[in-house]
Each structure stands twice: as C-alpha cells, then as structure tokens.
Write a protein that holds these residues in place. Sequence first.
Motif, PDB file in Angstrom:
ATOM      1  N   ARG A   4      -5.764  -2.541  -6.164  1.00 16.05           N
ATOM      2  CA  ARG A   4      -5.561  -1.110  -6.021  1.00 16.05           C
ATOM      3  C   ARG A   4      -5.947  -0.232  -7.212  1.00 16.05           C
ATOM      4  N   LYS A   5      -5.974  -0.896  -8.370  1.00 16.94           N
ATOM      5  CA  LYS A   5      -6.243  -0.205  -9.622  1.00 16.94           C
ATOM      6  C   LYS A   5      -7.740   0.102  -9.833  1.00 16.94           C
ATOM      7  N   LYS A   6      -8.616  -0.716  -9.038  1.00 12.87           N
ATOM      8  CA  LYS A   6     -10.016  -0.684  -9.103  1.00 12.87           C
ATOM      9  C   LYS A   6     -10.618  -0.629  -7.851  1.00 12.87           C
ATOM     10  N   VAL A  93      -7.243 -12.003   0.582  1.00 13.55           N
ATOM     11  CA  VAL A  93      -7.552 -10.794   1.251  1.00 13.55           C
ATOM     12  C   VAL A  93      -6.454  -9.859   0.574  1.00 13.55           C
ATOM     13  N   ASP A  94      -7.193  -8.539   0.460  1.00 16.25           N
ATOM     14  CA  ASP A  94      -6.775  -7.456  -0.350  1.00 16.25           C
ATOM     15  C   ASP A  94      -5.740  -6.331   0.115  1.00 16.25           C
ATOM     16  N   GLY A  95      -5.787  -6.229   1.667  1.00 16.06           N
ATOM     17  CA  GLY A  95      -4.902  -5.497   1.953  1.00 16.06           C
ATOM     18  C   GLY A  95      -5.150  -4.974   3.646  1.00 16.06           C
ATOM     19  N   ILE A  96      -4.748  -4.012   3.958  1.00 14.07           N
ATOM     20  CA  ILE A  96      -4.727  -3.488   5.389  1.00 14.07           C
ATOM     21  C   ILE A  96      -5.352  -2.237   5.568  1.00 14.07           C
ATOM     22  N   HIS A  97      -5.916  -1.866   6.606  1.00 15.98           N
ATOM     23  CA  HIS A  97      -6.038  -0.661   7.081  1.00 15.98           C
ATOM     24  C   HIS A  97      -5.191  -0.013   8.477  1.00 15.98           C
ATOM     25  N   VAL A  98      -4.776   1.082   8.639  1.00 15.56           N
ATOM     26  CA  VAL A  98      -3.704   1.098   9.638  1.00 15.56           C
ATOM     27  C   VAL A  98      -4.324   2.682  10.023  1.00 15.56           C
ATOM     28  N   GLY A  99      -4.017   2.722  11.504  1.00 17.07           N
ATOM     29  CA  GLY A  99      -3.924   4.180  12.265  1.00 17.07           C
ATOM     30  C   GLY A  99      -2.338   4.823  12.021  1.00 17.07           C
ATOM     31  N   GLN A 100      -2.282   5.991  12.388  1.00 15.44           N
ATOM     32  CA  GLN A 100      -0.997   6.690  12.233  1.00 15.44           C
ATOM     33  C   GLN A 100      -0.112   5.968  13.394  1.00 15.44           C
ATOM     34  N   SER A 101      -0.727   5.517  14.527  1.00 14.45           N
ATOM     35  CA  SER A 101       0.087   5.104  15.441  1.00 14.45           C
ATOM     36  C   SER A 101       0.219   3.463  15.552  1.00 14.45           C
ATOM     37  N   GLY A 113       3.375  -5.874  -0.663  1.00 12.65           N
ATOM     38  CA  GLY A 113       3.945  -5.798  -1.920  1.00 12.65           C
ATOM     39  C   GLY A 113       3.005  -4.632  -2.729  1.00 12.65           C
ATOM     40  N   GLN A 114       3.259  -4.489  -3.733  1.00  9.23           N
ATOM     41  CA  GLN A 114       2.629  -3.074  -4.351  1.00  9.23           C
ATOM     42  C   GLN A 114       1.078  -3.404  -4.641  1.00  9.23           C
ATOM     43  N   ASP A 115       0.827  -4.579  -5.037  1.00 10.79           N
ATOM     44  CA  ASP A 115      -0.697  -4.548  -5.488  1.00 10.79           C
ATOM     45  C   ASP A 115      -1.604  -4.663  -4.526  1.00 10.79           C
ATOM     46  N   SER A 116      -1.285  -4.493  -3.119  1.00  5.22           N
ATOM     47  CA  SER A 116      -2.069  -4.560  -1.955  1.00  5.22           C
ATOM     48  C   SER A 116      -2.558  -3.209  -1.744  1.00  5.22           C
ATOM     49  N   ILE A 139       0.187   5.004   0.172  1.00  7.72           N
ATOM     50  CA  ILE A 139      -1.340   4.777   0.797  1.00  7.72           C
ATOM     51  C   ILE A 139      -2.234   4.955  -0.413  1.00  7.72           C
ATOM     52  N   ASP A 140      -3.245   4.157  -0.274  1.00 10.85           N
ATOM     53  CA  ASP A 140      -4.555   4.354  -1.321  1.00 10.85           C
ATOM     54  C   ASP A 140      -5.649   5.241  -0.983  1.00 10.85           C
ATOM     55  N   TYR A 141      -5.974   5.568   0.295  1.00 11.69           N
ATOM     56  CA  TYR A 141      -6.973   5.950   0.791  1.00 11.69           C
ATOM     57  C   TYR A 141      -6.785   6.672   2.108  1.00 11.69           C
ATOM     58  N   PHE A 142      -7.659   7.808   2.510  1.00 13.80           N
ATOM     59  CA  PHE A 142      -7.557   8.264   3.982  1.00 13.80           C
ATOM     60  C   PHE A 142      -8.840   7.905   4.518  1.00 13.80           C
ATOM     61  N   GLY A 143      -8.951   7.401   5.850  1.00 13.07           N
ATOM     62  CA  GLY A 143     -10.061   7.320   6.597  1.00 13.07           C
ATOM     63  C   GLY A 143     -10.362   8.497   7.398  1.00 13.07           C
ATOM     64  N   VAL A 144     -11.508   9.160   7.381  1.00 10.85           N
ATOM     65  CA  VAL A 144     -11.574  10.308   7.938  1.00 10.85           C
ATOM     66  C   VAL A 144     -13.005  10.346   8.980  1.00 10.85           C
TER      67      VAL A 144
END
Length: 238
Positions: A4-6, A93-101, A113-116, A139-144
């Motif tokens: 998350r930090k890098k 595996v570092d995390g997940i990408h989800v949509g609003q639905s 957890g907080q590090d993902s 959230i760490d970033y938006f996909g647009v």
Amino acid sequence: MSMRKKLDISAYLVVGPENTKGRPVVSIIKDAVEAGFTCVQIRSKVASARELIQLTQQASEAIAQIGKSDEVTLLVNDRLDVVLAARKQGIKVDGIHVGQSDIPVDVCREYLGQDSVIGLSARTHEMFEYIKTADVSQIDYFGVGPVHETMTKPDCGLDLDGKVVTRSFDEISELVRFSKIPVVVGGGVKLADIPPLAQTGAAGFFVVSAVSEADNPKQAAAELVNAWKQYAGIIQKD
C-alpha cells in the motif's frame, strides 16, 4: 513494508485466460513485468475459483522469479474468496480490485487487513459525484474509463441509458483534479493514447488487449512503459 505504501500503478496490466489468444496467462504477465509493468490484475469472468487461485499462484511465482515481488503489485479482480484462499495457501497476493456493484470496500478491508491494496472502479455516470463525495480512506486508487469502446469489457462505461460513455482527456484531467487518491485510466488504451493520457495527471494507465493480444507482448509492453515514462516525466519536471 506494505505494498500500500509503495503502490505504483503507472503501468497496469489486466489479464485473464480469455484475453491471451490462447497463450498462457503467466507468459503474458512475465513479458509485461520484465518490460517494466508495475501492477498486475488477474481478471476473468469465465475461470472457476480454483483456476483463478492457480492463475494467481502462477503470477505470484513469475513475479518472484523476476525478482520483483517487492515492486510489482498483484491484485485479483472482484473475487475476495480467491484472494483469501490464495493467501491461505501461502500465495503472495497484494489485494483486490472491485467495482461499485461488487463486494463493498469496507468488507474487503476488514477481511484483507490494512496492508492490502484495494482499488475501485467508479461507475461512469456517477463518476464525478462519487469521486467528490466518496469516503476514500479505505481505497488506494480509482480505476477510470473507458478512453475508447473496448471489446474486452463491452459494458465498460455503460451509462444509465445503455450508451457507452467514453472519457475525453479533458474529463479525465478534471477527475484527476477532484480525486483525493491516485487515478489509473484505461479502456481500449493504445500506444498513441499515452502522451495525452500522461498529460492528464493520472497516476498511470491500464491495458488488457494492447499487451495480452499483441503479436509480441513484451515489445508492446515495453513501448507503453517507455512512452509513459517519457511523457509523464515531462509533466513532473514542469
């Protein structure tokens, strides 16, 4: 140090077995990472949970073999169950990408957890409103997107009236300006889109077919990475 930090979403590959012209997903990932891609998302609407876990394992191992486990972020699209099962098997595996639905972000955060890393695609017709008002603490970033209509995700950018709304570079610049967190932009992105996209101030670009369906994925990936570095670098120096 947590990913998350890098987090680096400057060159972001989205890939699954339906996008590779029959070639192994892991070979495409290897090519992209060796060419300088910084983030990989496993996405498939056809693979079973077990297949997705296996793909995640192969991707994780390939990134480790190249020596980039600490630099390249590995995410799974939409499947919290797959991320949790993969981790239980010791897969990095570092995390997940989800949509609003999809599964709510706060649920993902609670389980991962907080590090993902958690990325979110905002719906096109709500995009501006959402980016202005959303609680982005989880959230760490938006996909647009999409920048163009895209066959890999025909419903990408679908508006309420069923029309595909593509995003102009001016609109993307505005979204980036409003957003409190980094924005990664994609949807039919090709090499020619990189210069104007870099000028929007976005944190990066995401691609599927521009790499995964290229005749030479490694070369295509390297061209995209080099173009981004060249044009985004100019902006940052100004």
